[in-house]
Design an enzyme around this catalytic site. Structure first.
Site, mmCIF file in Angstrom:
data_model
loop_
_atom_site.group_PDB
_atom_site.id
_atom_site.type_symbol
_atom_site.label_atom_id
_atom_site.label_comp_id
_atom_site.label_asym_id
_atom_site.label_seq_id
_atom_site.Cartn_x
_atom_site.Cartn_y
_atom_site.Cartn_z
ATOM 1 N N CYS A 143 -10.897 21.763 77.378
ATOM 2 C CA CYS A 143 -9.641 21.627 76.625
ATOM 3 C C CYS A 143 -9.834 21.528 75.118
ATOM 4 O O CYS A 143 -8.862 21.509 74.368
ATOM 5 C CB CYS A 143 -8.870 20.401 77.125
ATOM 6 S SG CYS A 143 -9.556 18.835 76.531
ATOM 7 N N CYS A 166 -8.940 15.140 78.867
ATOM 8 C CA CYS A 166 -8.681 15.724 80.182
ATOM 9 C C CYS A 166 -9.638 15.098 81.197
ATOM 10 O O CYS A 166 -10.338 14.153 80.884
ATOM 11 C CB CYS A 166 -8.777 17.257 80.155
ATOM 12 S SG CYS A 166 -10.455 17.914 80.123
ATOM 13 N N ASP A 198 -31.983 36.352 59.811
ATOM 14 C CA ASP A 198 -31.398 35.309 58.974
ATOM 15 C C ASP A 198 -32.097 33.983 59.285
ATOM 16 O O ASP A 198 -32.171 33.580 60.450
ATOM 17 C CB ASP A 198 -29.906 35.231 59.338
ATOM 18 C CG ASP A 198 -29.150 34.297 58.433
ATOM 19 O OD1 ASP A 198 -29.747 33.352 57.890
ATOM 20 O OD2 ASP A 198 -27.930 34.509 58.280
HETATM 21 ZN ZN LIG Z 1 -11.172 18.044 78.028
#
Ligand SMILES: [Zn+2]
Length: 409
Positions: free
Chosen positions: A200, A216, A333
């Protein structure tokens, strides 16, 4: 084992001839060219070679070559094992590995993280071992998140048994769509790429080894296997001293992953562990090369997480030579140097070489680490007193040192 169809047999045989020619002409161990020739003649060769074998695929940002070797060593207890021992970890390398051991009932294949979905789909491997995901050179966090998402899709709806490191939140997320997962608390040294919940985007709270999303339900699963410093707790709660010869915590973590994989092949700890203890070096890593009384131990570090593991293995009482290149396989790089905390080297004699020694020198200077700048690895080694010295090198720098001192395995 059933016979390969004629076309696949021919492709496999021609691939092996190409590999032999490549070795004879000094172009490396030939595993990639041989596999490419085979795949050109028979695009479905990998699927055909994989059929009727019990296969484990091993993927991670760091430690996959070593873990592949450890699992292979364990499974030799059961019978012949086909494996890509030299890190040729894309489909051509897999074709070559399986062609070279046509009758082997077992296979352990190191797989590049990006190729895992394709190779899983082609081979239908029954076991997949997933250890860690972090930035490799200049990958960005979003790229490794996308990679984990591809793992999720590839594993979803398959009967594959996954062995995954639950101390790495991104690996946990990538593995959790699999039908069956054995969770291993293998530790996570490099945390910079996992402060956010992959589900999330919320913040991850950490307390000791445990972690959970604040927003969550995503959280660390209960581990079946636990790495506890120099020992492992197996799923029955029995404690085993690892006592392996490969140095450092990262290798003990690799060993625990290997034990968990071996158990899915029906091999118990008391039979697998002695096999792991026989492994002393992996594709030149951890070997010592000698010159004029100097014993240089070679450590490979390909990315920021790899540097932390190499620091952990290296002996703080010894001088250290660092060699950094920026050729194709290293990434051109070198700004990743700024992600590594070099202050741990303060107080040790430090010698800097490689094509990008000036980039590394600037980085060390800013970190207040005194060093000597050397034109070449040979010059750096000649500046050492007789005795042991550690060498940390990135990919092509490591290969250059190995070829100069002979390809010790
Ligand atoms: Zn979460």
């Amino acid at each position: 084992m059933t016979q390969l169809p004629l076309r696949a047999q021919l492709a496999s045989a021609l691939g092996r001839s190409a590999a032999t020619l490549s070795r004879m002409t000094g172009r490396g161990d030939g595993s990639v060219i041989g596999g490419r020739v085979g795949l050109m003649l028979e695009p479905d060769l990998l699927r055909k070679l994989a059929r009727d074998r019990k296969l484990a695929l091993v993927s991670a940002t760091n430690g996959k070559t070593t873990t592949t070797r450890l699992i292979t060593s364990a499974l030799l207890e059961l019978g012949e094992v086909a494996t890509n021992a030299f890190g040729a970890n894309m489909p051509a390398g897999h074709v070559s590995a399986l062609s070279q051991h046509k009758g082997a009932p077992y296979g352990v294949l190191e797989v590049d993280e990006k190729y895992l979905p394709e190779v899983l789909d082609t081979t239908g491997a029954g076991v997949v071992c997933l250890m860690n995901l972090s930035r490799d050179q200049m990958d960005r966090a979003a790229e490794i998140w996308l990679l984990a998402q591809k793992w999720r899709r590839a594993l979803s709806g398959r009967p594959t048994h996954v062995i995954a490191n639950c101390d790495d939140p991104l690996v946990t997320w990538g593995a959790s769509t699999a039908a069956q997962v054995t969770w291993v608390a293998g530790g996570q040294r490099w945390k910079e790429d996992s402060w956010c919940c992959p589900e999330c985007g919320g913040p991850l709270d950490r307390k000791d080894a445990d972690w959970a999303c604040r927003e969550c339900t995503f959280h660390r699963p209960e581990p079946h296997w636990v790495l506890d410093d120099d020992a492992v707790l197996d799923p029955r709660g029995q404690r085993w001293l690892l006592d392996i010869q490969l140095p450092g915590l990262a290798n003990r973590s690799n060993a625990v992953m290997a034990l968990a994989v071996a158990e899915t092949f029906g091999l118990p700890v008391d039979r697998a562990l002695p096999r792991l203890r026989e492994v002393t070096s992996v594709a030149g890593r951890y070997t010592t090369v000698q010159r004029d009384g100097r014993h240089a131990r070679l450590l490979l570090a390909k990315n920021p997480a790899g540097w932390l593991e190499a620091f952990d293995v290296s002996d703080p009482r010894q001088p250290i030579i660092l060699s950094v290149n920026a050729q194709g396989p290293d990434g051109r790089d070198t700004s990743w140097l700024w992600d590594v905390d070099y202050r741990i080297l303060r107080g040790r004699p430090v010698f800097v070489t490689g094509e990008r020694r000036l980039d590394l020198a600037l980085r060390l200077d800013v970190a207040d680490v005194p060093f000597a700048l050397c034109e070449s690895f040979s010059e750096a080694l000649a500046m050492q007193p007789p005795g042991p010295v550690d060498v940390i090198a990135n990919y092509t720098a490591f290969q250059q040192i190995r070829s100069e001192f002979g390809r010790a395995v």
